[in-house]
Design an enzyme around this catalytic site. Structure first.
Site, PDB file in Angstrom:
ATOM      1  N   CYS A  74       0.165 -11.160   2.188  1.00  0.00           N
ATOM      2  CA  CYS A  74       1.429 -10.751   1.594  1.00  0.00           C
ATOM      3  C   CYS A  74       1.487 -11.245   0.155  1.00  0.00           C
ATOM      4  CB  CYS A  74       2.585 -11.345   2.366  1.00  0.00           C
ATOM      5  SG  CYS A  74       2.520 -10.995   4.117  1.00  0.00           S
ATOM      6  N   ARG A  83      -1.678  -6.739  -2.242  1.00  0.00           N
ATOM      7  CA  ARG A  83      -1.839  -7.778  -1.237  1.00  0.00           C
ATOM      8  C   ARG A  83      -1.249  -7.372   0.116  1.00  0.00           C
ATOM      9  NH1 ARG A  83      -2.960 -12.802  -3.500  1.00  0.00           N
ATOM     10  NH2 ARG A  83      -2.146 -13.826  -1.661  1.00  0.00           N
ATOM     11  N   TRP A 107       2.061  -7.568   4.449  1.00  0.00           N
ATOM     12  CA  TRP A 107       0.937  -7.081   5.257  1.00  0.00           C
ATOM     13  C   TRP A 107       1.140  -7.730   6.612  1.00  0.00           C
ATOM     14  CZ3 TRP A 107      -3.420  -9.266   7.711  1.00  0.00           C
ATOM     15  CH2 TRP A 107      -4.440  -8.378   8.045  1.00  0.00           C
ATOM     16  N   ASN A 150       4.111 -16.062   2.635  1.00  0.00           N
ATOM     17  CA  ASN A 150       2.779 -15.492   2.815  1.00  0.00           C
ATOM     18  C   ASN A 150       1.980 -16.497   3.620  1.00  0.00           C
ATOM     19  OD1 ASN A 150       0.210 -14.325   2.515  1.00  0.00           O
ATOM     20  ND2 ASN A 150      -0.150 -15.455   0.615  1.00  0.00           N
ATOM     21  N   GLY A 151       1.381 -16.032   4.718  1.00  0.00           N
ATOM     22  CA  GLY A 151       0.596 -16.947   5.550  1.00  0.00           C
ATOM     23  C   GLY A 151       0.929 -16.721   7.011  1.00  0.00           C
ATOM     24  N   GLU A 170     -23.260  -2.639   1.751  1.00  0.00           N
ATOM     25  CA  GLU A 170     -22.102  -2.623   0.849  1.00  0.00           C
ATOM     26  C   GLU A 170     -21.565  -1.191   0.694  1.00  0.00           C
ATOM     27  OE1 GLU A 170     -19.975  -4.450  -0.237  1.00  0.00           O
ATOM     28  OE2 GLU A 170     -19.150  -3.522  -2.025  1.00  0.00           O
ATOM     29  N   LYS A 222     -17.807   0.119   1.669  1.00  0.00           N
ATOM     30  CA  LYS A 222     -16.952   0.773   0.674  1.00  0.00           C
ATOM     31  C   LYS A 222     -16.426   2.084   1.240  1.00  0.00           C
ATOM     32  CE  LYS A 222     -16.317  -1.551  -1.483  1.00  0.00           C
ATOM     33  NZ  LYS A 222     -16.508  -2.933  -1.843  1.00  0.00           N
ATOM     34  N   GLU A 257     -13.913   1.631   4.197  1.00  0.00           N
ATOM     35  CA  GLU A 257     -12.608   1.011   3.953  1.00  0.00           C
ATOM     36  C   GLU A 257     -11.636   1.908   3.187  1.00  0.00           C
ATOM     37  OE1 GLU A 257     -14.041  -2.233   0.524  1.00  0.00           O
ATOM     38  OE2 GLU A 257     -12.475  -2.787   1.901  1.00  0.00           O
ATOM     39  N   HIS A 264     -35.335   2.873  16.267  1.00  0.00           N
ATOM     40  CA  HIS A 264     -35.181   1.928  17.380  1.00  0.00           C
ATOM     41  C   HIS A 264     -33.811   2.051  18.033  1.00  0.00           C
ATOM     42  CE1 HIS A 264     -39.010  -0.004  16.620  1.00  0.00           C
ATOM     43  NE2 HIS A 264     -38.716  -0.022  15.326  1.00  0.00           N
ATOM     44  N   LYS A 306      -5.957  -6.996  -0.162  1.00  0.00           N
ATOM     45  CA  LYS A 306      -6.984  -7.443  -1.098  1.00  0.00           C
ATOM     46  C   LYS A 306      -7.502  -8.831  -0.771  1.00  0.00           C
ATOM     47  CE  LYS A 306      -9.368  -7.314  -4.967  1.00  0.00           C
ATOM     48  NZ  LYS A 306     -10.646  -6.591  -4.879  1.00  0.00           N
TER      49      LYS A 306
HETATM   50  C1  AGP Z   1     -14.201  -5.551  -0.358  1.00  0.00           C
HETATM   51  O1  AGP Z   1     -14.198  -4.200  -0.694  1.00  0.00           O
HETATM   52  C2  AGP Z   1     -13.316  -5.916   0.723  1.00  0.00           C
HETATM   53  N1  AGP Z   1     -11.998  -5.508   0.478  1.00  0.00           N
HETATM   54  C3  AGP Z   1     -13.476  -7.279   1.371  1.00  0.00           C
HETATM   55  O2  AGP Z   1     -14.596  -7.171   2.175  1.00  0.00           O
HETATM   56  C4  AGP Z   1     -13.624  -8.536   0.480  1.00  0.00           C
HETATM   57  O3  AGP Z   1     -14.824  -8.503  -0.204  1.00  0.00           O
HETATM   58  C5  AGP Z   1     -13.555  -9.787   1.379  1.00  0.00           C
HETATM   59  O4  AGP Z   1     -12.308  -9.843   2.007  1.00  0.00           O
HETATM   60  C6  AGP Z   1     -13.811 -11.075   0.633  1.00  0.00           C
HETATM   61  O5  AGP Z   1     -12.866 -11.285  -0.362  1.00  0.00           O
HETATM   62  P1  AGP Z   1     -13.093 -12.363  -1.494  1.00  0.00           P
HETATM   63  O6  AGP Z   1     -14.279 -11.965  -2.269  1.00  0.00           O
HETATM   64  O7  AGP Z   1     -11.836 -12.369  -2.282  1.00  0.00           O
HETATM   65  O8  AGP Z   1     -13.328 -13.665  -0.774  1.00  0.00           O
END
Ligand code: AGP
Length: 617
Positions: free
Chosen positions: A2, A27, A76, A102-103, A490, A494, A497, A513, A612
């Site tokens: 959040c 966030r 969130w 937040n938390g 990666e 991407k 997500e 396999h 994020k």
């Molecule tokens: C990346 O596209 C993601 N949103 C996510 O995997 C991110 O890299 C991960 O949560 C780690 O975040 P950080 O680098 O802020 O620790």
């Protein structure tokens, strides 16, 4: 997770809070709310709305509250579905106290029972609501003698879990009380006004002078000053710091989305990461130097352990290839959430590299603390100066990518990779594994990377057109060998997500396999091919997939013809030294994910179910 914010000053709080929430929306964006102390009247005006921030902005446009003190929240959801009732701020029964948080309050269930036994009626399903009722309880318990600050201090002692929170009370119209534990909180110091926020971009429009709240600290913000306290309520002298980022770098700057802007910023970000670490001697010879690592004794490390989450973990996997390949030093890479619970072995001489864009990821912080407890030296690789990771690690390397606001990480990833390339090269040289001429050749190759990234971006229309043809594939598999496999991981992350397409990564040799059972005519297979010695193998792997009806795309070096016959389409990237290929090969995959998301009508900056910065476990 959040985002929280707060304002106290001489201006109307509502537009300031909305502006800050806009910057924090990355966030969390399932609901938002504000509490503003109304003038005249001195009552709390609370409005909350499920959905994106525009819903709240609409409410506030219809009945604009007047008042120069307030708090705000963008959510969130963790406990309780997204709804108006579960949105923050939460208020006590009298409606005089409001809290944003937040938390996660881990012991909220027994606290809720305890409060219910004292006739508290809850209005939401959130863990947060216990905080406001506890504050109210302690406020009434001593008949308000220790003020709202004293009540918050007592309430905090009952909480287990993580929090960054802000509390206001209509009985104390001159202050905001804030506190943090395991969640970030920054105080912005203005002229005749003060602010607070979960993250710096929310403050930049108003001030660059900030106080970072440390673990378990509290703060009291007044219009003309802010005080910081330890958990026992003793005053702490905290030196203000200056944020270097400008407000403009936290704006979209003409791009449709932050993600597209951040992808396109990579040439500049890579240059910013590289430049301060390159030194040129009078004879033109280049050297690599990390001033911030003076005393870190990198070359004495017997083993490197890298921990991180998500995209940063993928950078770590590539770090293994770089350190083992260039410096011949053993590297172990772990997902932070696994590392912290697997009772890891550590040995004297271990060097830990902890990677995190935000520097606030809960699992990554826990892994770092574990490594420190085991006596390891910890280097943090992070993009946020002043983040918890940066402040707690022994050494901090700033990736210098500039603010990254899109949920999907792009420029932070390539900047992390650039740092790892530089570190591995300098370590290789220090350990005598890379000699003068080879070192110069490799450093010069790195120097060309920012321009080469620009060359790829200049052709982004090709990727856009490709995405327009393939965005509705029901499966996309990325594959490659060695470092290309990590780039595949990666790329798959991407794509899934932001485009919500089912996407996986395979080590190309593993296809037969098992995963090949999934390949059908609705599948797109994208192969990375930058490991020249393995091109024949990749051609065979592509044929295995196309023979089952899949369409195949290859990403390979400019001018390479090895894949023309086997693939349906080939994207070319400029030639660089093989260890550095991920810096370039990931860019078409980032663009592909972005354009697929846009084609599907998704918001790439705010993908569903994600946030994020993952500051809870
Ligand atoms: C990346 O596209 C993601 N949103 C996510 O995997 C991110 O890299 C991960 O949560 C780690 O975040 P950080 O680098 O802020 O620790």
């Amino acid at each position: 997770m959040c985002g929280i914010t707060g304002y106290i000053g001489g201006r109307q709080a509502a537009p300031v809070l909305l502006g800050a929430l806009e910057k924090l929306e990355y966030r969390g964006y399932d609901s938002a709310g504000v509490a503003i102390l109304e003038e005249p009247g001195g009552r709390l005006f609370v409005r909350k709305a499920e959905g994106r921030l525009q819903a709240l902005a609409g409410l506030l446009a219809r009945e604009t509250p007047r008042g120069a003190l307030g708090i705000g929240h963008t959510r969130w959801a963790t406990h309780g579905e997204p709804s108006d009732d579960n949105a923050h701020p939460h208020t006590d029964l009298s409606g005089k106290i409001a809290v944003v948080h937040n938390g996660i309050i881990e012991n909220y269930a027994p606290l809720k029972e305890w409060l219910q036994a004292r006739n508290v009626v809850f209005k939401s399903d959130t863990d947060t609501e216990v905080i406001v009722h506890l504050v109210d309880y302690y406020h009434r318990e001593d008949a308000g003698r220790s003020g709202i600050f004293g009540a918050v201090k007592k309430a905090l002692r009952r909480l287990e879990g993580s929090y960054a929170l802000a509390v206001i009370s209509s009985d104390f119209p001159d202050r905001i009380i804030a506190a943090r534990k395991d969640s970030p909180l920054i105080i912005g110091l203005g002229q005749g006004e003060n602010l607070l926020a979960s993250d710096a971009p929310a403050l930049l429009a108003h001030t660059k002078t900030v106080l970072y709240l440390e673990e378990r600290e509290l703060a009291a913000l007044y219009r003309d000053h802010a005080d910081v306290f330890n958990e026992d309520g003793e005053r702490i002298i905290r030196r203000p710091e200056t944020i270097e980022w400008d407000n403009e770098s936290a704006e979209k700057g003409g791009f449709a989305h932050f993600m597209l802007k951040e992808i396109n910023e990579q040439p500049r970000a890579l240059g910013n990461t590289l430049r301060p670490r390159l030194k040129q001697a009078a004879d033109g010879a280049l050297d690599i130097h990390f001033d911030e690592l003076a005393g870190a004794a990198l070359a004495e490390a017997k083993r490197i352990v890298i921990t991180a989450c998500g995209t940063a973990y993928h950078a770590g996997l590539l770090g293994k290839f770089l350190f083992e390949g260039l410096a011949r030093i053993p590297v172990e890479v772990d997902i932070a959430s696994e590392y912290r619970y697997r009772n890891p072995l550590s040995a004297p001489g271990d060097l830990f590299i902890v990677i995190s864009q935000s520097g606030e990821t809960a699992d990554t912080l826990a892994a770092m603390r574990l490594a420190k407890k085991a006596g390891g030296r910890v280097i943090a690789l992070t993009n946020v100066i002043g983040s918890t990771l940066a402040r707690e690690a022994d050494f901090t390397v700033n990736t210098l990518a500039g603010p990254e606001l899109a949920v999907a990480s792009t420029k932070a990833f390539t900047s992390q990779l650039m740092c790892l390339c530089l570190l591995a090269l300098s370590l290789g040289r220090d350990r005598g594994r890379i000699k003068g001429g080879e070192f110069q050749r490799l450093v010069r190759a790195l120097q060309r990377i920012p321009d080469q990234a620009g060359d790829i971006l200049a052709k982004q229309e090709t990727v856009q057109k490709f995405a327009a043809r393939h965005f509705n594939k029901n499966k996309v598999f990325f594959m490659g060998r060695q470092a290309d496999y990590c780039v595949s991981m990666e790329s798959a992350l991407k794509l899934k997500e932001i485009s919500y397409t089912h996407s996986e990564a395979f080590a190309a040799g593993e296809l037969k396999h098992g995963p090949i059972a999934l390949v059908d005519p609705g599948t797109l297979v994208a192969a990375f091919a930058t490991q020249d010695a393995l091109f024949d193998k990749i051609v065979s792997n592509i044929r295995e997939a196309t023979a089952r009806g899949a369409k195949a795309l290859v990403i390979t070096w400019e001018g390479e013809r090895a894949f023309n016959a086997a693939a349906d389409e080939v994207f070319f990237i400029p030639k660089t030294e093989t260890p550095f290929s991920p810096l370039l090969s990931i860019i078409p995959a980032q663009l592909f994910a972005y354009y697929c998301a846009v084609q599907k009508g998704n918001d790439p900056d705010k993908p569903r179910n994600l946030a994020k910065s993952v500051t809870v476990e």
